[in-house]
Write a protein that holds these residues in place. Structure first.
Motif, PDB file in Angstrom:
ATOM      1  N   VAL A   1      -4.547  -4.681   3.008  1.00  0.00           N
ATOM      2  CA  VAL A   1      -3.295  -4.858   3.459  1.00  0.00           C
ATOM      3  C   VAL A   1      -2.972  -6.372   3.849  1.00  0.00           C
ATOM      4  O   VAL A   1      -1.790  -6.731   3.588  1.00  0.00           O
ATOM      5  N   GLN A   2      -3.898  -7.008   4.382  1.00  0.00           N
ATOM      6  CA  GLN A   2      -3.795  -8.280   4.627  1.00  0.00           C
ATOM      7  C   GLN A   2      -3.357  -9.222   3.295  1.00  0.00           C
ATOM      8  O   GLN A   2      -2.327  -9.949   3.433  1.00  0.00           O
ATOM      9  N   VAL A   3      -3.829  -8.945   2.384  1.00  0.00           N
ATOM     10  CA  VAL A   3      -3.649  -9.468   0.977  1.00  0.00           C
ATOM     11  C   VAL A   3      -2.191  -9.047   0.536  1.00  0.00           C
ATOM     12  O   VAL A   3      -1.383  -9.905   0.076  1.00  0.00           O
ATOM     13  N   PHE A   4      -1.746  -7.899   0.803  1.00  0.00           N
ATOM     14  CA  PHE A   4      -0.364  -7.469   0.423  1.00  0.00           C
ATOM     15  C   PHE A   4       0.658  -8.109   1.388  1.00  0.00           C
ATOM     16  O   PHE A   4       1.673  -8.689   0.896  1.00  0.00           O
ATOM     17  N   PHE A   5       0.441  -8.451   2.764  1.00  0.00           N
ATOM     18  CA  PHE A   5       1.336  -9.353   3.328  1.00  0.00           C
ATOM     19  C   PHE A   5       1.487 -10.668   3.066  1.00  0.00           C
ATOM     20  O   PHE A   5       2.539 -11.204   2.759  1.00  0.00           O
ATOM     21  N   LEU A   6       0.093 -11.150   2.841  1.00  0.00           N
ATOM     22  CA  LEU A   6       0.137 -12.444   2.174  1.00  0.00           C
ATOM     23  C   LEU A   6       1.068 -12.889   0.714  1.00  0.00           C
ATOM     24  O   LEU A   6       1.832 -13.774   0.653  1.00  0.00           O
ATOM     25  N   ALA A   7       0.972 -11.778   0.100  1.00  0.00           N
ATOM     26  CA  ALA A   7       1.497 -12.084  -1.586  1.00  0.00           C
ATOM     27  C   ALA A   7       3.014 -11.851  -1.297  1.00  0.00           C
ATOM     28  O   ALA A   7       3.735 -12.660  -1.942  1.00  0.00           O
ATOM     29  N   MET A   8       3.380 -11.035  -0.130  1.00  0.00           N
ATOM     30  CA  MET A   8       4.942 -10.797  -0.121  1.00  0.00           C
ATOM     31  C   MET A   8       5.635 -12.158   0.481  1.00  0.00           C
ATOM     32  O   MET A   8       6.757 -12.391   0.112  1.00  0.00           O
ATOM     33  N   ILE A   9       4.703 -12.798   1.395  1.00  0.00           N
ATOM     34  CA  ILE A   9       5.284 -14.042   1.828  1.00  0.00           C
ATOM     35  C   ILE A   9       5.279 -15.148   1.005  1.00  0.00           C
ATOM     36  O   ILE A   9       6.267 -15.719   0.719  1.00  0.00           O
ATOM     37  N   LEU A  10       4.298 -15.287  -0.116  1.00  0.00           N
ATOM     38  CA  LEU A  10       4.244 -16.057  -1.327  1.00  0.00           C
ATOM     39  C   LEU A  10       5.067 -15.740  -2.467  1.00  0.00           C
ATOM     40  O   LEU A  10       5.675 -16.788  -3.025  1.00  0.00           O
ATOM     41  N   TYR A  11       5.585 -14.327  -2.555  1.00  0.00           N
ATOM     42  CA  TYR A  11       6.257 -14.165  -3.777  1.00  0.00           C
ATOM     43  C   TYR A  11       7.489 -13.275  -3.310  1.00  0.00           C
ATOM     44  O   TYR A  11       7.476 -11.934  -3.545  1.00  0.00           O
ATOM     45  N   PRO A  12       8.489 -13.945  -2.744  1.00  0.00           N
ATOM     46  CA  PRO A  12       9.831 -13.228  -2.134  1.00  0.00           C
ATOM     47  C   PRO A  12      10.304 -12.429  -3.187  1.00  0.00           C
ATOM     48  O   PRO A  12      11.014 -11.495  -2.997  1.00  0.00           O
ATOM     49  N   ASN A  13      10.594 -12.908  -4.772  1.00  0.00           N
ATOM     50  CA  ASN A  13      11.221 -12.199  -5.610  1.00  0.00           C
ATOM     51  C   ASN A  13      10.421 -10.919  -5.811  1.00  0.00           C
ATOM     52  O   ASN A  13      11.176  -9.994  -6.173  1.00  0.00           O
ATOM     53  N   THR A  14       9.252 -10.939  -5.705  1.00  0.00           N
ATOM     54  CA  THR A  14       8.511  -9.598  -5.938  1.00  0.00           C
ATOM     55  C   THR A  14       8.777  -8.772  -4.951  1.00  0.00           C
ATOM     56  O   THR A  14       8.983  -7.439  -5.045  1.00  0.00           O
ATOM     57  N   GLN A  15       8.715  -9.066  -3.507  1.00  0.00           N
ATOM     58  CA  GLN A  15       9.119  -8.352  -2.440  1.00  0.00           C
ATOM     59  C   GLN A  15      10.570  -7.808  -2.709  1.00  0.00           C
ATOM     60  O   GLN A  15      10.907  -6.444  -2.413  1.00  0.00           O
ATOM     61  N   ARG A  16      11.436  -8.513  -3.098  1.00  0.00           N
ATOM     62  CA  ARG A  16      12.886  -7.841  -3.280  1.00  0.00           C
ATOM     63  C   ARG A  16      12.971  -6.955  -4.286  1.00  0.00           C
ATOM     64  O   ARG A  16      13.646  -5.892  -4.343  1.00  0.00           O
ATOM     65  N   ALA A  17      12.170  -7.185  -5.268  1.00  0.00           N
ATOM     66  CA  ALA A  17      12.115  -6.384  -6.643  1.00  0.00           C
ATOM     67  C   ALA A  17      11.389  -4.887  -6.121  1.00  0.00           C
ATOM     68  O   ALA A  17      12.213  -3.745  -6.528  1.00  0.00           O
ATOM     69  N   ALA A  18      10.603  -4.736  -5.386  1.00  0.00           N
ATOM     70  CA  ALA A  18      10.000  -3.806  -4.593  1.00  0.00           C
ATOM     71  C   ALA A  18      11.137  -3.098  -3.836  1.00  0.00           C
ATOM     72  O   ALA A  18      11.162  -1.736  -3.761  1.00  0.00           O
ATOM     73  N   GLN A  19      11.645  -3.723  -3.085  1.00  0.00           N
ATOM     74  CA  GLN A  19      12.510  -3.037  -2.137  1.00  0.00           C
ATOM     75  C   GLN A  19      13.846  -2.455  -2.841  1.00  0.00           C
ATOM     76  O   GLN A  19      14.452  -1.367  -2.459  1.00  0.00           O
TER      77      GLN A  19
END
Length: 456
Positions: free
Chosen positions: A288-306
């Protein structure tokens, strides 16, 4: 290079007199897997090391991992059974009950069969309501105190595992069961790190002191939650759980002929319950820590998931496991979390039971054989030239291999992998549906913050 039985040992860095490759091991590196990955590029799919007389073989291809740990599993499934140069037997003195470190004997097979029965893919359905409940608690904690997200996720994961395994509730803060398990895992991780297979007499080591402390914590983790469940059953107020189900089966079997099946006694139930808790709490927390880190570093990925979550779920509900078949991008994102920075980058070494020959190389009995998980999950042949980039899209392509090496190999693959997968999914989906994850200030975090170890 020298010869044994007319065959060479596998290639590897040149060895020094007495200490072998001890000086080559990246003891102080924050990313030791980079050194091992360089050895792979230099020496190939098999890299042989000798550390103070102890053989270590690093396996860097899926083909060979499958060949050794599956096809030849009868001789590549041993754990630390005998006293070795690094005194690893002392570790088992406190954890000889754990399936993770147990030798592949009849007791091990019985433990594993029970775990597979109760933690298999279909069996996990009965635990999904519990996981959904605690994901909602996590959202409330994050809403009120967003900067405490690491502690909140630790609390939620501990609650999920404690209730599923023991039917126990977790204290809001400083839960003793969670603290005992985390300290036990911290000590065990420290002593099972591949770069620390060195003698206990080497300068700066505190192996024996840590082994003694580990034994105290391991026995507490094994005995105390079990006692609480047994007391609750006696009082008639036990909540449904893995351990309560086994205790009820034990009572039923004692009242009738069990058909020759191996007895389910208290020690077996204690061990299996503690194994689930030990294997799940720390590893899932790191994922889960890796998940939080990835979402900060890759905001476009976060938006696609949302965007996928909003399209599938709408605005009047929260993600549940019923939504999972309709969330391919979220599932791909969870796979990428496991692949991008595997929780156990080196895997837990197996021990070769007898002399063997691999691809024309001689490998001596007693060699620690390690599937190098980091290398397998960053293979350009499998995952493309951008394997160091966090990109869930790679798992939406047909034929791309799942990150199975993240859960181990062969007969010793983690039996709790479906539970870990379920916990990761519901946390990822719930958090992304509810929140935007952003850095605190302008400085971005990095993978350099992960400490080297068995779990990293």
């Amino acid at each position: 290079m020298f010869y044994i039985q007319g065959l060479k040992l596998p290639p590897g860095p040149p060895r020094h007199f007495l200490t072998g490759n001890l000086r080559d091991i990246p003891l102080s590196s924050s990313k030791p897997w980079e050194t091992y990955d360089q050895w792979k590029k230099r020496f190939g799919d098999l890299v042989y090391l000798n550390i103070c007389g102890k053989s270590l073989l690093v396996v860097n291809s899926r083909h060979l991992v499958s060949e050794l740990f599956n096809a030849r599993g009868s001789i590549y499934s041993e754990r630390f059974q005998s006293t070795m140069a690094c005194d690893l037997y002392d570790v088992r003195g406190g954890f000889d009950w754990s399936l993770v470190l147990m030798s592949p004997n009849e007791t091990w097979r019985h433990h594993r069969a029970i775990l597979q029965q109760h933690l298999g893919r279909t069996s996990m359905v009965q635990h999904q309501v519990t996981l959904e409940k605690h994901s909602m608690t996590l959202l409330a904690l994050l809403f009120h105190k967003p900067f405490g997200f690491l502690g909140h996720t630790r609390h939620a994961i501990g609650a999920m595992i404690l209730e599923s395994t023991y039917g126990l509730s977790i204290q809001a803060e400083n839960d003793p069961n969670v603290e005992v398990a985390e300290r036990a895992m911290e000590l065990l991780t420290d002593m099972l790190t591949p770069v620390k297979y060195i003698p206990s007499w080497s300068p700066g080591t505190t192996f024996k002191q840590k082994a003694s402390e580990l034994k105290i914590y391991s026995l507490a983790m094994k005995n105390e939650p079990f006692a609480a469940v047994k007391a609750a059953l006696k009082a008639g107020n036990a909540s449904p759980s893995f351990v309560s189900t086994l205790l009820e089966a034990q009572a039923s079997a004692s009242d009738s002929d069990n058909g020759g099946k191996e007895k389910i006694d208290d020690e077996l139930i204690k061990s299996i319950g503690a194994t689930i808790y030990l294997a799940g709490i720390d590893t899932t927390e790191v994922a889960v820590q890796v998940f939080f880190l990835a979402m900060i570093l890759y905001p476009n990925t976060q938006r696609a998931a949302q965007e996928e979550l909003e399209k599938v779920i709408g605005s009047n509900s929260f993600p549940t496991f019923k939504d999972r078949p309709n969330l391919p991008y979220i599932n791909a994102l969870c796979n990428e979390v496991l692949r991008w920075h595997p929780v156990v980058p080196f895997g837990l070494p197996h021990v070769l039971k007898q002399d063997d020959v691999i691809d024309g190389y001689f490998v001596p009995k007693g060699t620690l054989v390690m599937g190098f998980t980091w290398s397998l999950l960053h293979s350009e042949e499998v995952y493309g030239s951008d394997s160091d980039v966090f990109n869930p899209d790679r798992f939406l392509k047909e034929g791309v291999k799942d990150p199975d090496p993240a859960f181990g190999y062969g007969r010793r693959i983690c039996p709790g992998r479906y539970m870990a997968d379920n916990m990761l999914f519901i946390i990822v989906a719930s958090v992304l549906y509810t929140f935007n994850i952003k850095p605190d200030g302008t400085n971005l975090p990095s993978l350099d913050g992960f400490m080297p170890g068995f779990i990293s």
